[in-house]
Enzyme design. Structure first.
Site, short mmCIF file in Angstrom:
data_model
loop_
_atom_site.label_atom_id
_atom_site.label_comp_id
_atom_site.label_asym_id
_atom_site.label_seq_id
_atom_site.Cartn_x
_atom_site.Cartn_y
_atom_site.Cartn_z
N SER A 1 3.02 -0.38 24.21
CA SER A 1 3.72 0.63 23.25
C SER A 1 4.23 -0.12 22.15
O SER A 1 5.01 -1.01 22.34
CB SER A 1 4.70 1.56 24.27
OG SER A 1 5.16 2.24 23.12
N GLU A 2 3.87 0.24 20.92
CA GLU A 2 4.03 -0.57 19.48
C GLU A 2 5.73 -0.47 19.67
O GLU A 2 6.21 -1.56 18.61
CB GLU A 2 3.47 -0.10 18.67
CG GLU A 2 3.80 1.51 18.04
CD GLU A 2 2.92 2.36 18.82
OE1 GLU A 2 2.44 2.32 19.72
OE2 GLU A 2 2.66 3.52 17.99
#
Lengths: 223, 227, 223, 227
Positions: free
Chosen positions: C56-57
Site C-alpha cells: 500500500s503506497e
C-alpha cells in the site's frame, strides 16, 4: 616558494594540540563529521559536558569513542575502519541515507585533512598528482561540498617546507570555495572573501614570520 | 509458499553470467559478503564489472577475483588502501578499467537505480577532475553535475537476520551499502548470519524489505575481521 | 458511439466476480499494489495457500485483510484509508521509500480502476475533464508509470452505455502505453501492439456482441 | 546538554513567519500533527504555502487554516476527498492557488530537498497534463520529466516516541510523509505521543535521526480518527 625556517622561540603545535585547539571552537549541539586521520583526534578533546554529535559516513550518527578491547563490537567501525562505539541516542543508517544527510547540508561541520587550501577556499585533499590515475577519494568530495562548514586541520607546511596555504591549489581539487577555516600547527586562519585572515597564532611567532612560511598573503583579524 | 532461502552456494549464484555488473556490499570487511564472493570465484563468471566501495585487500575475496582476471572494470570510491596490493598490480598492468566515484555519488546512483530515477543532479565533484565528461548545470545559482543511475545485474550482500520472504536486518555499521545495493540490482543474493521464522522480525526494524531480495543463504560466519 | 444493448442470455460479472476473475491470474510470490475502490476486493479472492504480498503506497508492504473491529490498530490504514492489518513478514516504510519501490519497477503488478483504456495502452483514471482543475491524482500516475505490469479492473461501459475501451482516451491521461490487461464485467482483454485481444468472455456473449458495445476494435486470442 | 524538547506550543512554533512554506505530515488523519496545526492557527502566520498530501477535511485543522484565509497556496496530490468542503469552497472562490503533484513525485521532491539534490528525472506524469511546463528528456530510450526539490521552511510532523536529541520512531503506517518532511525543512517540529530517555530507543529502529528535528513537543493525544 615559502620555505623559510621558523624562529627558535616558536613552538609549533603537535597534531594533538591542533585537534585540541579546534575542539575548543565546536559549540554544543553541533553535528560534526571528522575526516580520517588527524581530524578524528578532535573527538578526544571535547569536554564531556559539551554534547556534540559525531557522524561517520559509513552510517553512524552519534558515534562514541574507541572502546576498551573487551567491549569491542566487531560490526561497529568508523569510516577510518577503527572500532568505535555508539552513544545512547545514536543510530545507524545506510549509505544513501548517510550521504543524503551530508549532501543535504545537515552537518554543521566537517573537519578534513588536506594537502593544500587556497585563499579562495578551494581544497585539495585526495590526490597529489594529476598523473595518479587511481587515487582514493572516498567521501571527501561529498563532505566538502555538502557540510555547512568545512574546517581543515593540517600541518602548515609540507615535510619539505612548502606552504600548504596557497594562492591557488596545484594539486587536484576536492571542492571549490568551501573551506571556512584552517587549523595548522602554527595558526588558525579564516578563509574570507579577501583571502586568509589570521585569527590565532602560536606564541613566539609573529605575523611576519608566519607570512614567511606561507605562500598566500595573510592579514590579521581585527579583534 | 514463498521461500527465498536456498540450501547451497551453487543455487545462490546460479545464472550469474559473464559480463554481469556485480554489486558487492560492505565497508571494509564489515557487512562484506565474504562467502558469496568466494562462491563467485568458484562459480566462474568472468568479464565482470564490480561495484564496491573498496578494491579488495590481501589475496582472497575480491582481490582473488581481480587476480584471476575475472573483473574487466571496477567502480569504487576508495580503490587504494592498506593491503590493496592485487588491485594495484592489475591496475598498473593495464588489466582493469577503473571508475572512481565519490562515495556519496556512488550510493545515490545506486539508490536512484533502485528508485526508478535515471539521473539526478549533485554538487559533489563540481569543478574537479571527476567532473570530466559530465553535464554541468546551474540550478538556483549553484553548479551541479548530472549523475546517472548505477544498476546491477546482481548484488551480493551480507545481513544479520533474514526470513523466507527475504526481509533483512543488519548489525550496527554493517548496514552500509547493503540496503542500497539490494535496491539497485536485478537479482539480490543475501548471505545472512541468522535465519528466523517469518513474522519474527520487528516490522519497524526491517531495513531491507524482501521485495528487494531474490535469494537468501545461511552463512553463520561469526565476527568480521577488520582490514 | 457503441451503446448497443447486450443479449439477454449474457450475464455480466459483478464487481466481486471481476475481482475474483482477476485474482485467479495472480501467481504466487508476486508483489502487488491494489488501487483504491474495486481493485482492493481482489485480495479477498486469493486462495489462502497462495502467498501474494500486497503493498500500500502509504507505506505498507505485506498488508493483510481488514481486521475484526476489536482488533483494529488505529495507526494502520491503507491508501484508501480503511483499517487493515500487517501480515507476519510485513514492514513499514516512509513515503519516499514506498514510491522508490513503485517507481523503481519492483512491483510485479498494479491493479487500478479507470475511466478509459485505449488500445495503445493509455489509461485515464484520475480526472474526467480538462476543465476540472482540482482533480485528485494521488499515487495513480506513479503506480501506472512504475509497476512492471498494470492491469485495469473496470466496468466495460459507463452508466450511460459508452464504451470505456477506446481507440484513444478522451479524458486526461494518467500514463501512456502502460496497460497490459483489462478485466471488465464482460471480458478479459490483453493490450497488444495490435490493440485489444480478447482472452476471455462471459458466457452467452459473442465476440460480435462484445464488439458492438466496445469502441476499440477487438480481436480474439489464438489459443 | 542538548534538549530539543520544548514545554509549550508557543515555544514549538515560535518564529514561523508569514509567507513560510509549511510541510504537514500525515496520510489522512494517521500521522497527522493535529495539535501543531491547531497551534499554527493560534500562532497567526499567514500567506502560507502548505504542502500536504490532502487538503483537509471537515472544519478543523488544515481546513480551518484554509477557511481563515491563511494559506496562499497548497501543494498536494489528493485535494478532493470526502469532507474536503472548505478546500473546495476557497478553491472555487479563487482564494487559493493549487499545485497538484503526483504522490510519489511529491515524496521524492521532498526527499531530494533533504538530500541536497536540486532536481531529478522521473517517468511519472510524462505525457499527461501534469507535465505542462516541465522539461522532458529522453534517457536510455525512455522519456522523463525533470522535477525540482521541494523545500520547506517548517515541517510539522507527528511521531510515536521521541528523545531529547529529537530521534523519532513512528507507529505502523503513521510513518508516511513524516520522515521525508523532517529531512526537507529548515526547521522540523515534531509532536510525539511519548517522550523517552536518551538511549531508550533501539538504534536499529530510529526512523528519523535527531539531526532532522529542531523541536519536540509532547502531545499524548491517543488514537487517530479515520477521516
Amino acid at each position: 616558494m615559502a620555505t623559510a625556517t621558523l624562529p627558535d622561540a616558536c613552538k609549533p603545535l603537535t597534531r594533538e594540540q591542533i585537534a585540541a585547539r579546534l575542539a575548543r571552537d565546536i559549540p554544543e549541539g553541533w553535528y560534526v563529521n571528522l575526516g580520517i586521520g588527524a581530524p578524528l583526534k578532535v573527538a578526544d578533546y571535547l569536554p564531556a559536558e559539551r554534547e556534540v554529535i559525531f557522524h561517520s559516513e559509513n552510517g553512524i550518527l552519534g558515534m562514541g569513542p574507541v572502546p576498551a578491547p573487551a567491549a569491542i563490537n566487531p560490526w561497529l567501525i568508523n569510516a577510518g575502519k577503527q572500532y568505535v562505539t555508539l552513544r545512547g541516542g545514536g543510530s545507524y543508517m545506510h549509505a544513501a541515507d548517510s550521504f543524503a544527510l551530508i549532501r543535504g547540508g545537515h552537518l554543521d561541520l566537517c573537519v578534513l585533512g588536506a594537502f593544500q587550501v587556497a585563499e579562495n577556499g578551494d581544497v585539495a585533499n585526495w590526490s597529489i598528482s594529476d598523473n595518479d590515475s587511481a587515487p582514493a577519494v572516498g567521501g571527501a568530495m561529498d563532505l566538502a561540498a555538502g557540510a555547512r562548514q568545512l574546517w581543515v586541520l593540517m600541518e602548515h607546511q609540507t615535510k619539505s617546507g612548502d606552504s600548504r596555504l596557497v594562492r591557488r591549489c596545484s594539486y587536484p581539487l576536492t571542492a571549490l570555495g568551501v573551506v571556512k577555516r584552517v587549523y595548522t600547527n602554527l595558526a588558525v586562519l579564516d578563509v574570507t572573501d579577501d583571502g586568509f585572515v589570521v585569527r590565532d597564532i602560536v606564541p613566539g611567532l609573529t605575523l611576519e614570520a608566519l607570512q614567511s612560511v606561507t605562500d598566500a598573503p595573510l592579514r590579521m583579524a581585527i579583534m | 509458499m514463498i521461500n527465498k532461502i536456498v540450501q547451497s552456494m551453487a543455487e545462490a549464484l546460479a545464472g550469474i553470467r559473464d559480463g554481469s555488473v556485480v554489486l558487492l556490499g560492505g565497508f571494509g570487511s564489515v557487512g562484506q559478503p565474504n562467502a558469496l564472493i568466494e562462491a563467485l570465484i568458484e562459480q566462474g563468471a568472468k568479464d565482470l564489472t564490480v561495484v564496491s566501495n573498496n578494491a579488495g585487500t590481501g589475496r582472497s575475496g575480491l582481490a582473488r577475483l581481480l587476480e584471476l582476471g575475472r573483473v574487466r572494470k571496477i567502480v569504487c570510491s576508495y580503490p587504494r588502501s592498506a593491503g590493496s596490493v592485487v588491485f594495484e598490480e592489475v591496475y598498473r598492468a593495464g588489466k582493469i578499467e577503473l571508475e572512481i566515484v565519490p562515495q556519496g555519488t556512488m550510493s545515490e546512483r545506486m539508490r536512484a537505480a533502485g528508485a526508478g530515477i535515471p539521473a539526478f543532479y549533485t554538487a559533489t565533484a563540481v569543478g574537479t577532475k571527476l567532473a570530466t565528461g559530465k553535464e554541468e548545470r546551474e540550478i538556483g545559482g549553484r553548479k551541479y553535475l548530472l549523475e546517472e543511475a548505477l544498476h546491477g545485474d546482481v548484488a551480493l550482500i551480507e545481513a544479520w537476520e533474514a526470513d523466507r520472504w527475504g526481509n533483512l536486518t543488519y548489525r550496527s555499521s554493517a548496514r552500509n551499502f547493503n540496503p542500497v545495493m539490494a535496491m539497485a540490482a536485478e537479482l539480490t543474493v543475501a548471505q545472512a548470519q541468522h535465519i528466523v521464522e517469518l513474522g519474527a522480525l520487528d516490522p519497524e526494524k526491517i531495513a531491507t524489505p524482501g521485495i528487494y531480495v531474490g535469494r537468501v543463504v545461511h552463512v553463520a560466519y561469526g565476527e568480521p575481521a577488520v582490514t
